[in-house]
Design an enzyme around this catalytic site. Structure first.
Site, PDB file in Angstrom:
ATOM      1  N   CYS A  42      10.574  13.913  39.137  1.00  0.00           N
ATOM      2  CA  CYS A  42       9.863  15.152  39.486  1.00  0.00           C
ATOM      3  C   CYS A  42       8.461  15.152  38.904  1.00  0.00           C
ATOM      4  O   CYS A  42       8.205  14.535  37.869  1.00  0.00           O
ATOM      5  CB  CYS A  42      10.633  16.363  38.960  1.00  0.00           C
ATOM      6  SG  CYS A  42       9.951  17.925  39.542  1.00  0.00           S
ATOM      7  N   CYS A  46       9.715  21.956  34.460  1.00  0.00           N
ATOM      8  CA  CYS A  46      10.336  23.251  34.162  1.00  0.00           C
ATOM      9  C   CYS A  46      11.260  23.109  32.951  1.00  0.00           C
ATOM     10  O   CYS A  46      12.153  22.254  32.951  1.00  0.00           O
ATOM     11  CB  CYS A  46      11.122  23.761  35.363  1.00  0.00           C
ATOM     12  SG  CYS A  46      10.159  23.729  36.889  1.00  0.00           S
ATOM     13  N   CYS A  49      15.142  23.111  33.468  1.00  0.00           N
ATOM     14  CA  CYS A  49      15.680  22.323  34.576  1.00  0.00           C
ATOM     15  C   CYS A  49      17.053  21.722  34.265  1.00  0.00           C
ATOM     16  O   CYS A  49      17.247  21.102  33.216  1.00  0.00           O
ATOM     17  CB  CYS A  49      14.723  21.197  34.945  1.00  0.00           C
ATOM     18  SG  CYS A  49      15.307  20.263  36.380  1.00  0.00           S
TER      19      CYS A  49
HETATM   20  C1  SAM Z   1      16.836  21.234  40.247  1.00  0.00           C
HETATM   21  S1  SAM Z   1      15.794  21.962  41.466  1.00  0.00           S
HETATM   22  C2  SAM Z   1      15.382  20.598  42.534  1.00  0.00           C
HETATM   23  C3  SAM Z   1      14.448  20.969  43.688  1.00  0.00           C
HETATM   24  C4  SAM Z   1      13.000  21.250  43.344  1.00  0.00           C
HETATM   25  N1  SAM Z   1      12.461  20.388  42.354  1.00  0.00           N
HETATM   26  C5  SAM Z   1      12.833  22.695  42.961  1.00  0.00           C
HETATM   27  O1  SAM Z   1      12.542  23.004  41.783  1.00  0.00           O
HETATM   28  O2  SAM Z   1      13.008  23.523  43.842  1.00  0.00           O
HETATM   29  C6  SAM Z   1      16.929  22.898  42.511  1.00  0.00           C
HETATM   30  C7  SAM Z   1      16.987  24.386  42.203  1.00  0.00           C
HETATM   31  O3  SAM Z   1      17.627  24.586  40.959  1.00  0.00           O
HETATM   32  C8  SAM Z   1      16.940  25.586  40.254  1.00  0.00           C
HETATM   33  N2  SAM Z   1      17.219  25.421  38.826  1.00  0.00           N
HETATM   34  C9  SAM Z   1      16.728  24.471  38.010  1.00  0.00           C
HETATM   35  N3  SAM Z   1      17.196  24.634  36.767  1.00  0.00           N
HETATM   36  C10 SAM Z   1      18.011  25.711  36.789  1.00  0.00           C
HETATM   37  C11 SAM Z   1      18.787  26.382  35.802  1.00  0.00           C
HETATM   38  N4  SAM Z   1      18.831  25.969  34.529  1.00  0.00           N
HETATM   39  N5  SAM Z   1      19.513  27.460  36.182  1.00  0.00           N
HETATM   40  C12 SAM Z   1      19.491  27.890  37.464  1.00  0.00           C
HETATM   41  N6  SAM Z   1      18.778  27.297  38.433  1.00  0.00           N
HETATM   42  C13 SAM Z   1      18.033  26.220  38.102  1.00  0.00           C
HETATM   43  C14 SAM Z   1      15.503  25.341  40.633  1.00  0.00           C
HETATM   44  O4  SAM Z   1      14.670  26.437  40.373  1.00  0.00           O
HETATM   45  C15 SAM Z   1      15.629  25.053  42.107  1.00  0.00           C
HETATM   46  O5  SAM Z   1      15.602  26.238  42.864  1.00  0.00           O
HETATM   47  S1  SF4 Z   2      13.441  22.724  38.606  1.00  0.00           S
HETATM   48 FE1  SF4 Z   2      13.535  20.616  37.805  1.00  0.00          FE
HETATM   49  S2  SF4 Z   2      13.415  19.356  39.593  1.00  0.00           S
HETATM   50 FE2  SF4 Z   2      12.686  21.380  40.235  1.00  0.00          FE
HETATM   51  S3  SF4 Z   2      10.453  21.400  39.904  1.00  0.00           S
HETATM   52 FE3  SF4 Z   2      11.347  22.110  38.032  1.00  0.00          FE
HETATM   53  S4  SF4 Z   2      11.548  20.268  36.750  1.00  0.00           S
HETATM   54 FE4  SF4 Z   2      11.317  19.595  38.857  1.00  0.00          FE
END
Ligand code: SAM
Ligand code: SF4
Length: 320
Positions: A42, A46, A49
Site C-alpha cells: 500500500c 493508516c 490498518c
Molecule cells: C484494508 S483496506 C484495503 C483497501 C484500501 N487500501 C482502502 O483503504 O480502502 C479495506 C477496508 O478496511 C478498512 N479498515 C482498515 N483497517 C480497519 C480496522 N482496523 N477496522 C475496521 N476497518 C478497517 C479500510 O478503511 C477499508 O475500507
Molecule cells: S486501510 Fe490499510 S490498505 Fe487501506 S489505505 Fe490504509 S494502510 Fe492502505
C-alpha cells in the site's frame, strides 16, 4: 426508496447457500460473496490498518484467474477486490484485468473494489469502467489534518481532492459509488452529514475500528491500533448523530469479525474467529470446498449484516 425496499426483501430471503451434499450430508458453505485481498502492499500508512504489508506476494494473473474460476464454479456471485491498495500493483492493470475477466468471462453479477482512491486514473475508467459494478473509496475524515494524523495520506497529495475526483468519474463512467469509513478515536466526534450528503454514495459503510492480532495488535504485528479503538457506546453515538443518512450501513466489531469471506494473496481463506487471521490451505492447491471448511465464515452473520443486497449495477435504479 426502491433500493432500500429491495434490500430489505433480500435480507429476508431464505438463505440458499448452505446445502446438504454427499452421502454424509455435511453442511457445505457456498462462497457467494468473496473478498480477495490480492496484494498487501500500500502507498498509505493508516495507523489502524488490519491488512498489513506482511508479504509483497501477488499471484501471477493466470493463477489468480484460475482461482476466480474455481470460486465461480463453487457458486460465487460477488467478488470484491481489496488489499493493500488494489490499484498499486502494475498501476491498476492487474486489477483491471481481473475485473474484466470476472464480468466478461465469468459473468459474475457483482464485481467491486475497495480502494483508498489515490492511485486511480481516468484512463482506468475508460478501459475497465464498464466491467465494474461498485467502487468503494475509504474516507475516515473530511478534515485533511485528521487524515494526516491517521496516516490516510501519501506525501503532499490531498485525500479529499482524490475522493471528489473519483466520485465524479464514477458518475461519468456509470460505476456505483460507495464510501467506507472507519470510526476511531481521531474522528469519533466528527459530523460528516454534509459531506456524505453531497457525495451521495449508494452505500456508506461505517466500521467500528477493529483489532486483529498479528495485523494491528499483539506481538509481531506491523501496526499498533490500540490507540484508535473506540467503545461500543462511542460507536453508537456516532451512528446516532448520523441517523439522517439513509444509506448508512453500520458494522460493529462483532458483526464485522466473522461475516466476511476473506481470501489472502495466496488465495487462502482467512479465519478471523479467534481475533486473528488464521489461513486455510490455498484453493489453488486443495480446491474451494476443502479450503472453505477452515474459513470461519459465519453465514448467519453475513445475512444479518445485510451482506446480500442489490449488488449488480444492472439491478440498481439510480440517478447517475
Ligand atoms: C484494508 S483496506 C484495503 C483497501 C484500501 N487500501 C482502502 O483503504 O480502502 C479495506 C477496508 O478496511 C478498512 N479498515 C482498515 N483497517 C480497519 C480496522 N482496523 N477496522 C475496521 N476497518 C478497517 C479500510 O478503511 C477499508 O475500507
Ligand atoms: S486501510 Fe490499510 S490498505 Fe487501506 S489505505 Fe490504509 S494502510 Fe492502505
Amino acid at each position: 426508496s426502491l433500493l432500500q425496499r429491495n434490500e430489505t426483501e433480500r435480507r429476508n430471503e431464505s438463505k440458499q447457500s448452505t446445502g446438504q451434499r454427499g452421502p454424509h450430508r455435511v453442511q457445505v458453505t457456498t462462497p457467494r460473496s468473496v473478498n480477495y485481498h490480492f496484494t498487501r502492499q500500500c502507498n498509505y500508512k493508516c495507523g489502524f490498518c488490519f491488512h498489513t504489508a506482511k508479504t509483497s506476494f501477488v499471484l501471477p494473473i493466470e493463477e489468480a484467474k484460475r482461482g476466480l474460476q474455481l470460486l465461480k464454479q463453487a457458486g460465487m456471485e460477488k467478488i470484491n477486490f481489496s488489499g493493500g491498495e488494489p490499484f498499486l500493483h502494475q498501476r491498476g492493470v492487474f486489477l483491471g484485468e481481473m475485473v474484466r475477466y470476472c464480468k466478461q468471462e465469468l459473468e459474475l453479477p457483482s464485481v467491486s473494489i475497495v480502494s483508498n482512491g489515490s492511485m486511480i486514473k481516468e484512463s482506468w475508467f475508460q478501459q475497465y469502467g464498464d466491467y465494474l459494478d461498485i467502487l468503494a473509496i475509504s474516507c475516515d475524515s473530511f478534515d485533511e489534518e485528521t487524515n494526516r494524523a491517521i496516516g490516510r495520506t501519501q506525501g503532499r497529495k490531498s485525500h479529499l481532492d482524490n475522493l471528489y475526483k473519483v466520485r465524479n468519474w464514477c458518475r461519468m463512467y456509470k460505476v456505483a459509488f460507495k464510501i467506507n469509513s472507519v470510526i476511531n478515536t481521531f474522528n469519533v466526534h466528527e459530523d460528516m452529514i454534509e459531506h456524505i450528503a453531497s457525495l451521495n454514495p449508494v452505500r456508506w459503510k461505517v466500521f467500528q475500528c477493529l483489532l486483529i492480532e498479528g495485523e494491528n495488535a499483539g506481538g509481531n504485528s506491523l501496526r499498533e491500533a490500540e490507540k484508535f479503538v473506540i467503545s461500543d457506546q462511542e460507536f453508537q453515538d456516532f451512528l446516532d448523530r448520523h441517523r439522517s443518512i439513509e444509506c448508512l450501513v453500520p458494522e460493529s466489531n462483532q458483526k464485522m469479525r466473522d461475516s466476511y469471506l476473506i481470501l489472502d494473496e495466496y488465495m487462502r481463506f482467512l479465519d478471523c474467529r479467534a481475533g486473528r487471521k488464521d489461513p486455510s490451505k490455498s484453493i489453488l492447491d486443495v480446491g474451494v470446498e476443502e479450503a472453505i471448511k477452515f474459513s470461519g465464515f459465519d453465514e448467519k452473520m453475513f445475512l444479518k449484516r445485510g451482506g446480500k443486497y442489490i449488488w449488480s449495477k444492472a439491478d440498481m435504479k439510480l440517478d447517475w
